[in-house]
Each structure stands twice: as C-alpha cells, then as structure tokens.
Design a protein around this motif. Structure first.
Motif, short mmCIF file in Angstrom:
data_model
loop_
_atom_site.label_atom_id
_atom_site.label_comp_id
_atom_site.label_asym_id
_atom_site.label_seq_id
_atom_site.Cartn_x
_atom_site.Cartn_y
_atom_site.Cartn_z
N LEU A 46 0.83 -1.19 0.00
CA LEU A 46 0.00 0.00 0.00
C LEU A 46 0.87 1.25 0.00
N THR A 47 0.38 2.28 -0.67
CA THR A 47 1.06 3.57 -0.63
C THR A 47 0.83 4.19 0.76
N ALA A 48 1.60 5.21 1.05
CA ALA A 48 1.44 5.90 2.34
C ALA A 48 0.01 6.43 2.48
N ARG A 49 -0.54 6.99 1.41
CA ARG A 49 -1.89 7.54 1.47
C ARG A 49 -2.93 6.44 1.65
N GLU A 50 -2.74 5.30 0.98
CA GLU A 50 -3.67 4.18 1.15
C GLU A 50 -3.63 3.67 2.59
N ARG A 51 -2.45 3.67 3.19
CA ARG A 51 -2.33 3.27 4.60
C ARG A 51 -3.06 4.26 5.50
N GLU A 52 -2.93 5.56 5.19
CA GLU A 52 -3.64 6.58 5.97
C GLU A 52 -5.14 6.36 5.88
N VAL A 53 -5.63 6.16 4.66
CA VAL A 53 -7.06 5.94 4.46
C VAL A 53 -7.51 4.69 5.21
N LEU A 54 -6.73 3.63 5.12
CA LEU A 54 -7.08 2.38 5.82
C LEU A 54 -7.13 2.61 7.33
N ASP A 55 -6.16 3.33 7.86
CA ASP A 55 -6.16 3.61 9.30
C ASP A 55 -7.39 4.40 9.71
N LEU A 56 -7.80 5.35 8.88
CA LEU A 56 -8.98 6.15 9.20
C LEU A 56 -10.26 5.33 9.07
N ILE A 57 -10.29 4.40 8.13
CA ILE A 57 -11.42 3.46 8.06
C ILE A 57 -11.47 2.66 9.36
N GLY A 58 -10.30 2.25 9.84
CA GLY A 58 -10.22 1.50 11.10
C GLY A 58 -10.71 2.29 12.29
N GLU A 59 -10.62 3.63 12.21
CA GLU A 59 -11.14 4.49 13.27
C GLU A 59 -12.65 4.69 13.16
N GLY A 60 -13.22 4.15 12.08
CA GLY A 60 -14.67 4.24 11.91
C GLY A 60 -15.13 5.46 11.13
N LEU A 61 -14.21 6.16 10.48
CA LEU A 61 -14.59 7.35 9.73
C LEU A 61 -15.24 6.97 8.40
N ARG A 62 -16.20 7.79 7.99
CA ARG A 62 -16.85 7.63 6.69
C ARG A 62 -16.01 8.34 5.64
N ASN A 63 -16.33 8.08 4.37
CA ASN A 63 -15.54 8.66 3.26
C ASN A 63 -15.46 10.18 3.34
N GLY A 64 -16.58 10.84 3.61
CA GLY A 64 -16.57 12.30 3.70
C GLY A 64 -15.69 12.80 4.83
N GLU A 65 -15.72 12.10 5.96
CA GLU A 65 -14.89 12.48 7.10
C GLU A 65 -13.40 12.27 6.79
N ILE A 66 -13.10 11.19 6.09
CA ILE A 66 -11.72 10.92 5.68
C ILE A 66 -11.25 12.02 4.74
N ALA A 67 -12.10 12.40 3.79
CA ALA A 67 -11.74 13.44 2.83
C ALA A 67 -11.41 14.74 3.55
N ARG A 68 -12.24 15.13 4.50
CA ARG A 68 -11.99 16.37 5.23
C ARG A 68 -10.72 16.28 6.06
N ARG A 69 -10.49 15.15 6.68
CA ARG A 69 -9.31 14.97 7.52
C ARG A 69 -8.02 15.06 6.69
N LEU A 70 -8.06 14.50 5.47
CA LEU A 70 -6.85 14.46 4.64
C LEU A 70 -6.79 15.59 3.62
N PHE A 71 -7.80 16.47 3.61
CA PHE A 71 -7.85 17.59 2.68
C PHE A 71 -7.81 17.14 1.22
N ILE A 72 -8.62 16.10 0.95
CA ILE A 72 -8.76 15.59 -0.42
C ILE A 72 -10.24 15.44 -0.72
N SER A 73 -10.59 15.20 -1.97
CA SER A 73 -12.00 15.04 -2.32
C SER A 73 -12.49 13.65 -1.92
N GLU A 74 -13.79 13.55 -1.78
CA GLU A 74 -14.39 12.25 -1.47
C GLU A 74 -14.16 11.26 -2.60
#
Length: 99
Positions: free
Chosen positions: A34-62
């Motif tokens: 996994l790329t560093a960003r994919e690992r970040e996204v996976l970790d945030l999924i593990g925290e229970g965040l939804r796609n929109g919340e992940i997008a806001r946290r990482l300053f990227i689009s949904e």
C-alpha cells in the motif's frame, strides 16, 4: 473416512496433511504494498470514519478517497469495509499489513 460408533475417523495421512496446512504461515498476497496515502485511508477506516470524514481529515476530495479505497481493496484482496476495519485493527496489534 470411516464411521465408528457415530464418530468420523480420518485416515492418519489426511490428519497429518490437515495439521501441516493448519500450522503453516499464511501466504502473503502479491502486490500487497500500500502507498502511504492508502495506509492513511485504511487507518482512518479502522477508526470508523466515513468517506466524507476521511476526505476532510486528509484535505482531499471524497472521490479521491473512494479511489484510494478501491486501490487498497484490490491490493489487499478485501471484499468489504468490515474486512478493511479488521485489517486496520490487525495492523495496530501487529497482525496487519506492516511487517
């Protein structure tokens, strides 16, 4: 297989084969890098965040989050978000994607 007094008895050769298979270390899936960003996204999924919340946290689009999720699902052989959560939580305990 033989039935004795209602119990199934496996041939000793079959028993040994099953024990051998059960004791083997799982084979790593090819391409599970996994790329560093994919690992970040996976970790945030593990925290229970939804796609929109992940997008806001990482300053990227949904849409970008969805792309990262699709990529990590393909690389890790995941079939559901629940699989991703298990993988993320396994990483925290040392049984996940990092070696």
């Amino acid at each position: 297989m033989t039935i004795v007094l209602g119990n199934a008895i496996l041939d000793p050769a079959v028993q040994l084969r099953l024990l051998d298979l059960a004791s083997r270390k799982p084979v790593e899936q090819p391409g599970f890098d996994l790329t560093a960003r994919e690992r970040e996204v996976l970790d945030l999924i593990g925290e229970g965040l939804r796609n929109g919340e992940i997008a806001r946290r990482l300053f990227i689009s949904e849409a970008t989050v969805k792309t990262h999720i699709n990529n990590l699902f393909a690389k890790a052989g995941l079939h559901s978000r629940a699989d991703a959560v298990r993988l993320a939580l396994g990483n925290r305990t040392g049984t996940g994607y990092e070696e």
